[in-house]
Design a protein around this motif. Structure first.
Motif, mmCIF file in Angstrom:
data_model
loop_
_atom_site.group_PDB
_atom_site.id
_atom_site.type_symbol
_atom_site.label_atom_id
_atom_site.label_comp_id
_atom_site.label_asym_id
_atom_site.label_seq_id
_atom_site.Cartn_x
_atom_site.Cartn_y
_atom_site.Cartn_z
ATOM 1 N N PHE A 1 -0.664 22.738 -1.038
ATOM 2 C CA PHE A 1 -0.270 21.646 -1.914
ATOM 3 C C PHE A 1 -1.526 20.911 -2.392
ATOM 4 C CE2 PHE A 1 3.625 22.332 0.478
ATOM 5 C CZ PHE A 1 4.578 22.225 -0.512
ATOM 6 N N VAL A 2 -1.557 20.594 -3.672
ATOM 7 C CA VAL A 2 -2.691 19.886 -4.253
ATOM 8 C C VAL A 2 -2.151 18.709 -5.054
ATOM 9 C CG1 VAL A 2 -4.138 21.941 -4.346
ATOM 10 C CG2 VAL A 2 -2.708 21.346 -6.314
ATOM 11 N N ASN A 3 -3.018 17.740 -5.330
ATOM 12 C CA ASN A 3 -2.637 16.612 -6.173
ATOM 13 C C ASN A 3 -2.411 17.080 -7.607
ATOM 14 O OD1 ASN A 3 -2.753 14.707 -4.133
ATOM 15 N ND2 ASN A 3 -4.922 14.285 -4.461
ATOM 16 N N PRO A 4 -1.454 16.504 -8.307
ATOM 17 C CA PRO A 4 -1.181 16.931 -9.694
ATOM 18 C C PRO A 4 -2.280 16.555 -10.667
ATOM 19 C CG PRO A 4 0.137 15.017 -9.142
ATOM 20 C CD PRO A 4 -0.524 15.449 -7.876
ATOM 21 N N ALA A 5 -3.211 15.688 -10.284
ATOM 22 C CA ALA A 5 -4.310 15.285 -11.155
ATOM 23 C C ALA A 5 -5.471 14.818 -10.297
ATOM 24 C CB ALA A 5 -3.867 14.180 -12.114
ATOM 25 N N GLN A 6 -6.646 14.913 -10.859
ATOM 26 C CA GLN A 6 -7.843 14.454 -10.171
ATOM 27 C C GLN A 6 -8.091 12.987 -10.516
ATOM 28 O OE1 GLN A 6 -9.496 16.287 -7.948
ATOM 29 N NE2 GLN A 6 -8.059 17.979 -8.323
ATOM 30 N N GLY A 7 -8.287 12.181 -9.495
ATOM 31 C CA GLY A 7 -8.532 10.772 -9.728
ATOM 32 C C GLY A 7 -8.208 9.955 -8.499
ATOM 33 N N SER B 1 -2.135 3.346 -6.466
ATOM 34 C CA SER B 1 -1.056 2.685 -5.729
ATOM 35 C C SER B 1 -0.542 3.647 -4.664
ATOM 36 C CB SER B 1 0.082 2.276 -6.672
ATOM 37 O OG SER B 1 1.124 1.639 -5.951
ATOM 38 N N GLU B 2 -0.651 3.258 -3.417
ATOM 39 C CA GLU B 2 -0.270 4.138 -2.317
ATOM 40 C C GLU B 2 1.245 4.187 -2.117
ATOM 41 O OE1 GLU B 2 -2.265 3.138 1.265
ATOM 42 O OE2 GLU B 2 -4.217 2.860 0.300
ATOM 43 N N PHE B 3 1.663 5.241 -1.424
ATOM 44 C CA PHE B 3 3.063 5.332 -1.012
ATOM 45 C C PHE B 3 3.384 4.195 -0.047
ATOM 46 C CE2 PHE B 3 5.771 6.592 2.562
ATOM 47 C CZ PHE B 3 6.979 6.740 1.898
ATOM 48 N N ARG C 1 10.820 -12.450 -7.505
ATOM 49 C CA ARG C 1 12.248 -12.179 -7.676
ATOM 50 C C ARG C 1 12.529 -10.678 -7.699
ATOM 51 N NH1 ARG C 1 13.675 -15.469 -12.949
ATOM 52 N NH2 ARG C 1 11.636 -14.615 -13.486
ATOM 53 N N ILE C 2 11.570 -9.905 -8.170
ATOM 54 C CA ILE C 2 11.749 -8.464 -8.262
ATOM 55 C C ILE C 2 10.688 -7.800 -7.404
ATOM 56 C CG2 ILE C 2 11.799 -6.457 -9.789
ATOM 57 C CD1 ILE C 2 12.533 -8.325 -12.057
ATOM 58 N N GLY C 3 11.110 -6.988 -6.481
ATOM 59 C CA GLY C 3 10.154 -6.304 -5.623
ATOM 60 C C GLY C 3 10.791 -5.122 -4.925
ATOM 61 N N TRP C 4 9.975 -4.139 -4.572
ATOM 62 C CA TRP C 4 10.483 -2.976 -3.858
ATOM 63 C C TRP C 4 9.329 -2.264 -3.176
ATOM 64 C CZ3 TRP C 4 10.778 -2.803 -9.370
ATOM 65 C CH2 TRP C 4 9.826 -1.979 -9.968
ATOM 66 N N MET C 5 9.657 -1.287 -2.391
ATOM 67 C CA MET C 5 8.650 -0.452 -1.740
ATOM 68 C C MET C 5 8.415 0.770 -2.603
ATOM 69 S SD MET C 5 8.681 1.288 2.046
ATOM 70 C CE MET C 5 8.249 -0.239 2.868
ATOM 71 N N HIS C 6 7.165 1.029 -2.903
ATOM 72 C CA HIS C 6 6.802 2.151 -3.762
ATOM 73 C C HIS C 6 7.136 3.464 -3.055
ATOM 74 C CE1 HIS C 6 3.536 4.099 -6.505
ATOM 75 N NE2 HIS C 6 4.752 4.276 -6.955
ATOM 76 N N LYS C 7 7.945 4.297 -3.700
ATOM 77 C CA LYS C 7 8.395 5.544 -3.087
ATOM 78 C C LYS C 7 7.519 6.740 -3.451
ATOM 79 C CE LYS C 7 13.215 4.055 -2.868
ATOM 80 N NZ LYS C 7 14.615 4.347 -3.264
ATOM 81 N N GLY C 8 6.472 6.498 -4.207
ATOM 82 C CA GLY C 8 5.564 7.577 -4.587
ATOM 83 C C GLY C 8 4.132 7.133 -4.460
ATOM 84 N N ALA C 9 3.244 7.808 -5.152
ATOM 85 C CA ALA C 9 1.825 7.447 -5.190
ATOM 86 C C ALA C 9 1.345 7.615 -6.624
ATOM 87 C CB ALA C 9 1.011 8.317 -4.244
ATOM 88 N N ASP C 10 0.606 6.648 -7.114
ATOM 89 C CA ASP C 10 0.073 6.687 -8.475
ATOM 90 C C ASP C 10 -1.384 7.125 -8.443
ATOM 91 O OD1 ASP C 10 2.502 5.757 -9.293
ATOM 92 O OD2 ASP C 10 1.868 3.666 -9.504
ATOM 93 N N ILE C 11 -1.729 8.025 -9.365
ATOM 94 C CA ILE C 11 -3.096 8.511 -9.493
ATOM 95 C C ILE C 11 -3.640 8.063 -10.839
ATOM 96 C CG2 ILE C 11 -4.577 10.555 -9.561
ATOM 97 C CD1 ILE C 11 -2.518 11.978 -7.843
ATOM 98 N N ALA C 12 -4.766 7.393 -10.816
ATOM 99 C CA ALA C 12 -5.392 6.948 -12.055
ATOM 100 C C ALA C 12 -6.145 8.118 -12.673
ATOM 101 C CB ALA C 12 -6.341 5.784 -11.776
ATOM 102 N N ALA C 13 -5.656 8.588 -13.826
ATOM 103 C CA ALA C 13 -6.277 9.740 -14.480
ATOM 104 C C ALA C 13 -6.085 9.622 -15.983
ATOM 105 C CB ALA C 13 -5.663 11.040 -13.969
ATOM 106 N N GLY C 14 -6.895 10.352 -16.711
ATOM 107 C CA GLY C 14 -6.807 10.330 -18.164
ATOM 108 C C GLY C 14 -5.669 11.180 -18.688
ATOM 109 N N GLU C 15 -5.410 11.057 -19.972
ATOM 110 C CA GLU C 15 -4.340 11.829 -20.592
ATOM 111 C C GLU C 15 -4.708 13.311 -20.629
ATOM 112 O OE1 GLU C 15 -3.458 10.319 -24.421
ATOM 113 O OE2 GLU C 15 -2.818 8.350 -23.709
ATOM 114 N N GLY C 16 -3.673 14.146 -20.497
ATOM 115 C CA GLY C 16 -3.882 15.586 -20.589
ATOM 116 C C GLY C 16 -4.167 16.273 -19.280
#
Length: 227
Positions: A177-183, A187-189, A199-214
């Motif tokens: 398994f590899v990350n879908p993008a390099q970066g 935002s962690e899981f 008023r609005i809040g939740w637990m992040h169910k994924g992980a965000d990767i900062a990467a460029g378009e494409g």
């Protein structure tokens, strides 16, 4: 008296040897399952991987953890790793929710072999995990739109939940398994997100990767669209 004593002693010795032989034969026949856990430390929001191995005639009947029945799959690679041949092996994935309380839990396994039905129970510990907190400030108009976004996310979660409940014993993927993008991970899981005044809040169910378009389409396993 000496003759009687020796005869009686011989009788008791033979009976003891006969019983001991039965016990040894019974223990040899009823081989317990071999258990292997990974990772070594089980934290909130992680996956406990349990590998089980038994004799060739062993039939796994059920695995239970956290009050639920767990799916188990044949693990041919695990059987070969144990002794080369002649073993049956299974792998069980036990998801530990992020909101799972730290403490002691148990896994119960039931199987059958030549000696009949067997059952074993082992305990494991879940260690508390620190999840980061994020406070995000948005314009008021975007905050109102976020409520609609939450509704869309709930609908998406319902669709994904139905897919995740499906199971196929056949293994289709054998690669790493590899990350879908390099970066960097922006935002962690499990991050606890709070917007504006809380008023609005939740637990992040994924992980965000900062990467460029494409970059995403370079690692996509099949055709599709990514928003």
């Amino acid at each position: 008296m000496k003759i009687r004593f020796h005869r009686q002693r011989f009788y008791h010795g033979s009976l003891y040897g006969w019983l001991l032989g039965l016990m040894v034969a019974a223990c040899a026949q009823a081989q317990p399952l071999q258990w292997a856990w990974s990772p070594a430390v089980h934290t909130q929001g992680s996956v406990l991987v349990l590998r089980l191995a038994g004799q060739a005639d062993t039939q796994l009947q059920g695995v239970w953890a956290l009050g639920k029945a767990m799916r188990f799959y044949q693990d041919a690679s695990g059987a070969r790793a144990e002794s080369g041949s002649g073993l049956s092996a299974w792998v069980v994935y036990v998801p530990l929710p992020a909101d799972c309380k730290a403490g002691h839990y148990a896994v119960k396994v039931r199987w059958s072999d030549a000696s009949g039905g067997q059952e074993d129970r082992r305990e494991f510990s879940v260690v508390q995990r620190h999840f980061p907190s994020q406070t995000i400030r948005l314009p008021s108009a975007r905050t109102k739109a976020l409520v609609k976004d939450n509704q869309a996310l709930d609908e998406e979660a319902s669709i994904l939940g139905a897919l995740f409940r499906r199971s196929d014993p056949q293994r289709y993927f054998f690669g790493p398994f590899v990350n879908p993008a390099q970066g960097p991970i922006s935002s962690e899981f499990g991050a606890r997100r709070v917007y504006d005044d809380g008023r609005i809040g939740w637990m992040h169910k994924g992980a965000d990767i900062a990467a460029g378009e494409g970059l995403l389409e370079r690692l996509c396993p099949s055709a599709g669209e990514a928003p």
